[in-house]
Design a protein around this motif. Structure first.
Motif, PDB file in Angstrom:
ATOM      1  N   LEU A 169       2.631  13.716   3.562  1.00  0.00           N
ATOM      2  CA  LEU A 169       3.792  14.392   4.119  1.00  0.00           C
ATOM      3  C   LEU A 169       4.591  14.937   2.949  1.00  0.00           C
ATOM      4  CD1 LEU A 169       4.790  11.751   6.821  1.00  0.00           C
ATOM      5  CD2 LEU A 169       3.616  13.919   7.201  1.00  0.00           C
ATOM      6  N   ALA A 170       5.357  15.977   3.181  1.00  0.00           N
ATOM      7  CA  ALA A 170       6.070  16.624   2.091  1.00  0.00           C
ATOM      8  C   ALA A 170       7.554  16.691   2.392  1.00  0.00           C
ATOM      9  CB  ALA A 170       5.517  18.036   1.884  1.00  0.00           C
ATOM     10  N   LEU A 171       8.328  17.149   1.395  1.00  0.00           N
ATOM     11  CA  LEU A 171       9.768  17.280   1.604  1.00  0.00           C
ATOM     12  C   LEU A 171      10.081  18.209   2.773  1.00  0.00           C
ATOM     13  CD1 LEU A 171      11.104  17.414  -2.069  1.00  0.00           C
ATOM     14  CD2 LEU A 171      11.418  15.578  -0.413  1.00  0.00           C
ATOM     15  N   GLN A 172       9.162  19.131   3.073  1.00  0.00           N
ATOM     16  CA  GLN A 172       9.401  20.025   4.210  1.00  0.00           C
ATOM     17  C   GLN A 172       9.352  19.262   5.530  1.00  0.00           C
ATOM     18  OE1 GLN A 172       6.086  22.640   3.434  1.00  0.00           O
ATOM     19  NE2 GLN A 172       4.889  21.780   5.103  1.00  0.00           N
ATOM     20  N   ASN A 173       8.797  18.039   5.522  1.00  0.00           N
ATOM     21  CA  ASN A 173       8.755  17.199   6.722  1.00  0.00           C
ATOM     22  C   ASN A 173       9.925  16.229   6.782  1.00  0.00           C
ATOM     23  OD1 ASN A 173       5.417  17.137   5.786  1.00  0.00           O
ATOM     24  ND2 ASN A 173       5.999  17.989   7.764  1.00  0.00           N
ATOM     25  N   ILE A 174      10.911  16.419   5.910  1.00  0.00           N
ATOM     26  CA  ILE A 174      11.946  15.397   5.772  1.00  0.00           C
ATOM     27  C   ILE A 174      12.702  15.152   7.071  1.00  0.00           C
ATOM     28  CG2 ILE A 174      13.920  16.820   5.021  1.00  0.00           C
ATOM     29  CD1 ILE A 174      12.717  13.458   3.557  1.00  0.00           C
ATOM     30  N   GLY A 175      12.913  16.192   7.864  1.00  0.00           N
ATOM     31  CA  GLY A 175      13.608  16.001   9.127  1.00  0.00           C
ATOM     32  C   GLY A 175      12.860  15.047  10.049  1.00  0.00           C
ATOM     33  N   GLU A 176      11.546  15.257  10.190  1.00  0.00           N
ATOM     34  CA  GLU A 176      10.736  14.389  11.050  1.00  0.00           C
ATOM     35  C   GLU A 176      10.685  12.967  10.500  1.00  0.00           C
ATOM     36  OE1 GLU A 176       9.844  17.351   9.918  1.00  0.00           O
ATOM     37  OE2 GLU A 176       8.733  18.518  11.406  1.00  0.00           O
ATOM     38  N   ILE A 177      10.574  12.857   9.157  1.00  0.00           N
ATOM     39  CA  ILE A 177      10.503  11.535   8.531  1.00  0.00           C
ATOM     40  C   ILE A 177      11.791  10.753   8.793  1.00  0.00           C
ATOM     41  CG2 ILE A 177      10.436  10.316   6.323  1.00  0.00           C
ATOM     42  CD1 ILE A 177       8.606  12.577   5.295  1.00  0.00           C
ATOM     43  N   VAL A 178      12.926  11.382   8.519  1.00  0.00           N
ATOM     44  CA  VAL A 178      14.220  10.709   8.699  1.00  0.00           C
ATOM     45  C   VAL A 178      14.461  10.390  10.165  1.00  0.00           C
ATOM     46  CG1 VAL A 178      16.723  10.956   8.462  1.00  0.00           C
ATOM     47  CG2 VAL A 178      15.222  11.758   6.646  1.00  0.00           C
ATOM     48  N   ASP A 219      17.970   7.682   1.556  1.00  0.00           N
ATOM     49  CA  ASP A 219      18.655   8.528   0.571  1.00  0.00           C
ATOM     50  C   ASP A 219      18.088   8.310  -0.829  1.00  0.00           C
ATOM     51  OD1 ASP A 219      20.491  10.341  -0.403  1.00  0.00           O
ATOM     52  OD2 ASP A 219      22.195   8.975  -0.317  1.00  0.00           O
ATOM     53  N   ASP A 220      17.873   7.052  -1.195  1.00  0.00           N
ATOM     54  CA  ASP A 220      17.310   6.742  -2.513  1.00  0.00           C
ATOM     55  C   ASP A 220      15.917   7.349  -2.673  1.00  0.00           C
ATOM     56  OD1 ASP A 220      19.515   5.350  -3.348  1.00  0.00           O
ATOM     57  OD2 ASP A 220      18.660   3.357  -3.033  1.00  0.00           O
ATOM     58  N   ALA A 221      15.084   7.190  -1.648  1.00  0.00           N
ATOM     59  CA  ALA A 221      13.704   7.672  -1.729  1.00  0.00           C
ATOM     60  C   ALA A 221      13.641   9.195  -1.761  1.00  0.00           C
ATOM     61  CB  ALA A 221      12.892   7.141  -0.540  1.00  0.00           C
ATOM     62  N   VAL A 222      14.441   9.847  -0.931  1.00  0.00           N
ATOM     63  CA  VAL A 222      14.419  11.317  -0.884  1.00  0.00           C
ATOM     64  C   VAL A 222      15.005  11.894  -2.171  1.00  0.00           C
ATOM     65  CG1 VAL A 222      15.260  13.361   0.332  1.00  0.00           C
ATOM     66  CG2 VAL A 222      14.501  11.370   1.627  1.00  0.00           C
ATOM     67  N   GLY A 223      16.064  11.265  -2.696  1.00  0.00           N
ATOM     68  CA  GLY A 223      16.636  11.717  -3.962  1.00  0.00           C
ATOM     69  C   GLY A 223      15.623  11.654  -5.091  1.00  0.00           C
ATOM     70  N   SER A 224      14.863  10.573  -5.142  1.00  0.00           N
ATOM     71  CA  SER A 224      13.827  10.426  -6.170  1.00  0.00           C
ATOM     72  C   SER A 224      12.723  11.463  -5.984  1.00  0.00           C
ATOM     73  CB  SER A 224      13.227   9.015  -6.115  1.00  0.00           C
ATOM     74  OG  SER A 224      14.201   8.042  -6.438  1.00  0.00           O
ATOM     75  N   ALA A 225      12.353  11.731  -4.723  1.00  0.00           N
ATOM     76  CA  ALA A 225      11.318  12.733  -4.455  1.00  0.00           C
ATOM     77  C   ALA A 225      11.794  14.127  -4.855  1.00  0.00           C
ATOM     78  CB  ALA A 225      10.948  12.712  -2.972  1.00  0.00           C
ATOM     79  N   ALA A 226      13.074  14.406  -4.629  1.00  0.00           N
ATOM     80  CA  ALA A 226      13.628  15.707  -5.012  1.00  0.00           C
ATOM     81  C   ALA A 226      13.586  15.879  -6.525  1.00  0.00           C
ATOM     82  CB  ALA A 226      15.068  15.831  -4.508  1.00  0.00           C
ATOM     83  N   ALA A 280       9.342   6.363   0.789  1.00  0.00           N
ATOM     84  CA  ALA A 280       8.594   6.791  -0.396  1.00  0.00           C
ATOM     85  C   ALA A 280       7.106   6.865  -0.105  1.00  0.00           C
ATOM     86  CB  ALA A 280       8.865   5.829  -1.559  1.00  0.00           C
ATOM     87  N   ARG A 281       6.585   5.889   0.630  1.00  0.00           N
ATOM     88  CA  ARG A 281       5.159   5.902   0.979  1.00  0.00           C
ATOM     89  C   ARG A 281       4.829   7.081   1.881  1.00  0.00           C
ATOM     90  NH1 ARG A 281       5.432   0.381   2.155  1.00  0.00           N
ATOM     91  NH2 ARG A 281       4.986   0.833   4.346  1.00  0.00           N
ATOM     92  N   ALA A 282       5.732   7.377   2.788  1.00  0.00           N
ATOM     93  CA  ALA A 282       5.501   8.513   3.691  1.00  0.00           C
ATOM     94  C   ALA A 282       5.387   9.804   2.903  1.00  0.00           C
ATOM     95  CB  ALA A 282       6.640   8.611   4.703  1.00  0.00           C
ATOM     96  N   LEU A 283       6.208   9.941   1.871  1.00  0.00           N
ATOM     97  CA  LEU A 283       6.215  11.164   1.069  1.00  0.00           C
ATOM     98  C   LEU A 283       5.032  11.238   0.106  1.00  0.00           C
ATOM     99  CD1 LEU A 283      10.033  11.356   0.313  1.00  0.00           C
ATOM    100  CD2 LEU A 283       8.714  13.034   1.607  1.00  0.00           C
TER     101      LEU A 283
END
Length: 228
Positions: free
Chosen positions: A52-61, A91-98, A44-47
């Protein structure tokens, strides 16, 4: 001759440093209690804080899962359980960001922001593809790893591909809300919008409907393949 780094290069260097720091923070988190919550907060902090944005999700994960794997291996932790907890946190953090991203689109439509079809479609497709990115990144990280980490990440990616993720559920719910034009709330609420806002909301709903339909078809085909 001007040897100053270009803005693009500076951005790349900054992002690489951020991903390296994410990896190192995740390795430390592997030695702390409640790995799920630590990884959720880290993601969540990274996002939110590191631009960083959802478009960076691959690098973040990739950075976080590899870091957790390194940390677990270094301390002799249970790899399977630890990676499962870490992925649940991601998964929880990315779902919330989405979900937050979908709310931002709804808010923009309610305020009458004009959408270019290509930009709107790209934003919604980015949401749609988040679950696939999560699973594909795990698979890619597995291919770049070795030993127990490679094995367990492979198992985890296969499991999530078949069972789905919280992020996928959140995205489908968000697209359904967008397609239904829920920001207006009701016909009465919609009538209170300006003409520009009403047009923007309708456009958002139309594009979301098309993307949701394509997603539903894809899920149906995947389900049929799994049953065959």
């Amino acid at each position: 001759m001007n040897d100053a780094p270009s803005p693009t290069r500076e951005t790349s260097i900054l992002e690489n440093a951020q991903f390296k720091q994410l990896h190192d923070d995740a390795a430390v988190a592997a030695s702390e209690p409640d790995l799920h919550e630590r990884v959720r907060e880290l993601t969540a902090r990274a996002l939110h804080e590191r631009r960083l944005a959802l478009q960076n999700i691959g690098e973040i994960v990739g950075a976080i899962t590899a870091g957790v794997g390194s940390g677990l291996a270094a301390r002799g932790g249970e790899m399977k359980v630890g990676l499962k907890q870490a992925m649940a946190g991601i998964d929880d953090a990315v779902g919330s960001a989405a979900q937050a991203a979908s709310y931002a689109l709804q808010e923009a439509a309610a305020q009458g922001k004009a959408f270019k079809d290509a930009e709107l479609k790209a934003s919604l497709e980015q949401l749609r593809d988040l679950e696939t990115q999560l699973v594909d990144t795990l698979k890619q990280t597995a291919s770049q790893s070795g030993g127990k980490l490679k094995e367990e990440l492979g198992y985890l990616s296969d499991h999530l591909k078949h069972s789905g993720t919280r992020t996928g559920e959140q995205v489908r719910e968000a697209l359904q809300q967008l397609a239904g034009g829920v920001k207006a709330g009701s016909e009465a609420g919609r009538a209170g919008l300006s003409e520009t806002a009403s047009t923007a909301t309708v456009r958002l709903s139309q594009v979301a409907s098309g993307i949701l339909a394509a997603l539903s078809d894809s899920l149906k085909r995947q389900s049929e393949r799994l049953r065959s």
